[in-house]
Design an enzyme around this catalytic site. Sequence first.
Site, PDB file in Angstrom:
ATOM      1  N   THR A  21      -5.752   9.040  -4.676  1.00 28.00           N
ATOM      2  CA  THR A  21      -5.661   8.874  -3.226  1.00 28.00           C
ATOM      3  C   THR A  21      -4.668   9.859  -2.611  1.00 28.00           C
ATOM      4  O   THR A  21      -4.937  10.461  -1.569  1.00 28.00           O
ATOM      5  CB  THR A  21      -5.237   7.433  -2.886  1.00 28.00           C
ATOM      6  OG1 THR A  21      -6.207   6.539  -3.431  1.00 28.00           O
ATOM      7  CG2 THR A  21      -5.158   7.224  -1.387  1.00 28.00           C
ATOM      8  N   GLU A  32       0.817  -1.211   0.000  1.00 33.13           N
ATOM      9  CA  GLU A  32       0.000   0.000   0.000  1.00 33.13           C
ATOM     10  C   GLU A  32       0.853   1.266   0.000  1.00 33.13           C
ATOM     11  O   GLU A  32       0.535   2.255  -0.657  1.00 33.13           O
ATOM     12  CB  GLU A  32      -0.920   0.012   1.231  1.00 33.13           C
ATOM     13  CG  GLU A  32      -2.126  -0.861   1.132  1.00 33.13           C
ATOM     14  CD  GLU A  32      -3.120  -0.362   0.085  1.00 33.13           C
ATOM     15  OE1 GLU A  32      -4.073   0.349   0.447  1.00 33.13           O
ATOM     16  OE2 GLU A  32      -2.946  -0.695  -1.105  1.00 33.13           O
TER      17      GLU A  32
END
Length: 311
Positions: A186, A134
Amino acid sequence: MPADSVRVFAPATVANVVCGFDILGFAVERPGDEVLMTRRPAPGVRITRISGDEGRLPLAAERNTVSASVQMLLRHLGREQEVGVDIELHKHMPIGSGLGSSAASTVAGLWAINELLGRPLTALELLPFAMQGEELACGAGHADNVAPALLGGMVLIRSYAPLDVVRLPAPALHCAIVYPHVEVPTRDARQLIRQTVPLKDAVTQWGNVAGLVSGLFLNDVGLIGRSMQDVLVEPVRAMLIPDFYRLRELALQAGAIGFGISGSGPSVFAFAPDEATAAAITEQLRRHLSGLGVGSQGYVSAINQQGPRVL
């Protein structure tokens, strides 16, 4: 004897669950991503094929979250010079949708290599490697997508240092998800968030998080719905989503128990008491977006209790 090839599905996830920024998330039955991993004689990790990404994802092993996390795991086990695998990644969910696209891919890859090696690690032991994936994907190694993708159900990240993850009871609710075709990266969405907040807002948020967790344990749908309010992050991120507050109003009118942004957006989600209500909410939201000239995709799903599965 471990197999020479394995195909794994890992689910999409809804992070934050409105009030639990970076600490709450749950998995859904669909959509999700698939990884096909095959042993090869020479050591090393290769991405041989990616489908469904429109050419956006890198094939270079050190830059792709799937292969990079597999490399980290092999290094940790001291088997990097011994094990060789070829990886096919099949994306069945949109990139940049706020549905944990990178998390699903990474988790599928880690689950697959763990299967090929005879399951040396538990799901919880795989989590730090998924978090590193991530970090490579979006610059922050948070666990609110990868933890529910790995463990299934509803997950609380009580602490990041040290890492302390708790699987919560998941209600027998359905989820309506709508992905508007607008781009909300994001990294950019995170930069909008305030770094300091008034104490009054913090107290409100603490009450909502505690109420949501209590509602899950008590199976109190009303308390779950009342607690799905966010005074810290949603007001900023809502500006990036077309007609967000009207979408919420429509969802609640159509029977939603609670409504909010999935992860950093632009996807939105609603809890519903049954599949039919979730489908009606999805259709209503997509119709409204269409009237604004915004295309969308819709998904209706129960909460995924299993996490990844070998296909």
